[in-house]
Design a protein around this motif. Structure first.
Motif, short mmCIF file in Angstrom:
data_model
loop_
_atom_site.label_atom_id
_atom_site.label_comp_id
_atom_site.label_asym_id
_atom_site.label_seq_id
_atom_site.Cartn_x
_atom_site.Cartn_y
_atom_site.Cartn_z
N ARG A 40 -48.75 -30.68 -76.07
CA ARG A 40 -47.57 -29.87 -76.35
C ARG A 40 -47.86 -28.88 -77.47
NH1 ARG A 40 -44.87 -35.02 -76.44
NH2 ARG A 40 -44.41 -34.75 -78.66
N ALA A 41 -48.49 -29.35 -78.52
CA ALA A 41 -48.79 -28.49 -79.66
C ALA A 41 -49.75 -27.37 -79.27
CB ALA A 41 -49.36 -29.33 -80.80
N GLU A 42 -50.75 -27.72 -78.46
CA GLU A 42 -51.74 -26.73 -78.02
C GLU A 42 -51.08 -25.60 -77.24
OE1 GLU A 42 -55.05 -26.36 -74.47
OE2 GLU A 42 -54.45 -28.36 -75.16
N LEU A 43 -50.21 -25.96 -76.28
CA LEU A 43 -49.58 -24.95 -75.44
C LEU A 43 -48.56 -24.13 -76.22
CD1 LEU A 43 -49.14 -27.03 -72.18
CD2 LEU A 43 -50.82 -25.23 -72.63
N SER A 44 -47.85 -24.77 -77.13
CA SER A 44 -46.89 -24.05 -77.95
C SER A 44 -47.58 -23.01 -78.81
CB SER A 44 -46.12 -25.04 -78.83
OG SER A 44 -45.15 -24.37 -79.62
N GLU A 45 -48.72 -23.38 -79.37
CA GLU A 45 -49.46 -22.44 -80.20
C GLU A 45 -50.06 -21.31 -79.38
OE1 GLU A 45 -53.27 -22.41 -83.32
OE2 GLU A 45 -52.48 -24.31 -82.55
N ARG A 46 -50.57 -21.64 -78.19
CA ARG A 46 -51.24 -20.64 -77.36
C ARG A 46 -50.27 -19.62 -76.77
NH1 ARG A 46 -54.26 -22.98 -72.33
NH2 ARG A 46 -55.20 -24.21 -74.00
N TYR A 47 -49.10 -20.10 -76.32
CA TYR A 47 -48.18 -19.22 -75.60
C TYR A 47 -46.92 -18.85 -76.39
CZ TYR A 47 -50.94 -20.47 -71.45
OH TYR A 47 -51.95 -20.65 -70.54
N GLY A 48 -46.66 -19.54 -77.47
CA GLY A 48 -45.45 -19.26 -78.24
C GLY A 48 -44.19 -19.89 -77.67
N VAL A 49 -44.34 -20.78 -76.69
CA VAL A 49 -43.18 -21.44 -76.08
C VAL A 49 -42.74 -22.61 -76.97
CG1 VAL A 49 -43.84 -20.79 -73.75
CG2 VAL A 49 -44.67 -22.94 -74.71
N GLY A 50 -41.52 -23.08 -76.71
CA GLY A 50 -41.05 -24.26 -77.41
C GLY A 50 -41.71 -25.51 -76.86
N SER A 51 -41.59 -26.59 -77.61
CA SER A 51 -42.13 -27.87 -77.14
C SER A 51 -41.27 -28.99 -77.67
CB SER A 51 -43.58 -28.05 -77.60
OG SER A 51 -43.65 -28.18 -79.00
N GLY A 52 -41.31 -30.13 -76.98
CA GLY A 52 -40.52 -31.26 -77.43
C GLY A 52 -40.61 -32.43 -76.48
#
Length: 264
Positions: A40-52
């Motif tokens: 989740r953290a990886e994708l949030s950082e890469r794309y700027g999307v939210g995560s949870g």
């Protein structure tokens, strides 16, 4: 309300939401959930999307994209099924999981759509077959078409065809990759450098698929067009038929269909 929550951030989930971002969706419209916090953290950082966490994220979702492994669907639905907003849409891309199973895992009246994309979604060239559930409307299908259309073409089929769809297009890229691998090895066998054989095989497959799609001609016609009497192609095709390649593909598609039925 979050426009889309992606539950299961594997290759397919990532391909779909990254396609949406490329098509103009804002990162703020998308929340990604995965059992692995580091993913989740990886994708949030890469794309700027939210995560949870899924159980929290879906409560505020307009659409929930379920992209977990088929074996995990039951457990995930137990966790999130009662948390979906009353007007939320559940879109599943989990291979072999029937609408009845999906609908049983959410509140009565929840619109559900089952979809079968394939891995060319990663480059925007997927073909996805979608099947609406009991409570899915034309508006829901339009929403699904917008989401999955960001990574390729979308067709609507009755659910009874989904296992066959899985066998042809869901598993189909693996058949093509096997053919590519064999063509490359064949080129090396007859003396080509591997990089040259690879470029020749890959572009031949790409160009042939494009020709088939864009002309609309029957594949038998296109095959005949390249097969001169007594020529090299005729000799090659004779050898393929001698080895039962056509029958092997038929058997492979049947086996994939049967396995999809078992998984469902």
């Amino acid at each position: 309300m979050t426009r889309l929550v992606v539950v299961g951030a594997g290759l397919m989930g990532e391909a779909i939401f990254s396609g949406l971002l490329a098509s103009g969706w804002a990162p703020a419209d998308i929340v990604v959930s995965d059992a692995r916090a580091e993913r989740r953290a990886e994708l949030s950082e890469r794309y700027g999307v939210g995560s949870g966490e899924a159980v929290d994220a879906v409560a505020d979702a307009q659409t929930v994209l379920l992209a977990v492994k088929p074996a995990d669907v039951g457990g995930v639905l137990e966790e999130i099924g009662d948390r979906l907003a009353p007007d939320a849409l559940l879109l599943s891309v989990c291979a072999g999981v029937a609408l009845a199973t999906l609908q049983a895992g959410v509140r009565e009246g929840t619109p559900v759509v089952r979809a079968m994309p394939n891995t060319p979604a990663r480059v925007g060239e997927a073909i996805t077959a979608v099947s609406p559930g009991t409570h899915a409307t034309d508006d829901h299908l339009a929403e699904v078409t917008e989401i999955l259309g960001a990574v390729g073409r979308v067709i609507t089929v009755a659910e009874k065809y989904q296992d066959s769809v899985t066998a042809v297009s869901g598993s189909g890229p693996a058949y093509v990759f096997l053919v590519a691998e064999a063509m490359i090895e064949g080129g090396v066998h007859v003396g080509l450098p591997r990089d040259v054989a690879t470029e020749l095989a890959v572009q031949t497959l790409f160009g042939s698929a494009t020709l088939l799609r864009d002309t609309g001609d029957h594949p038998a016609i296109l095959r005949e067009n390249v097969t001169s009497p007594g020529g090299t192609t005729a000799a090659a095709l004779r050898r393929l038929e001698d080895h039962g390649v056509r029958a092997a593909f038929l058997a492979a598609v049947e086996a994939a269909r049967d396995r999809s039925l078992e998984l469902g």
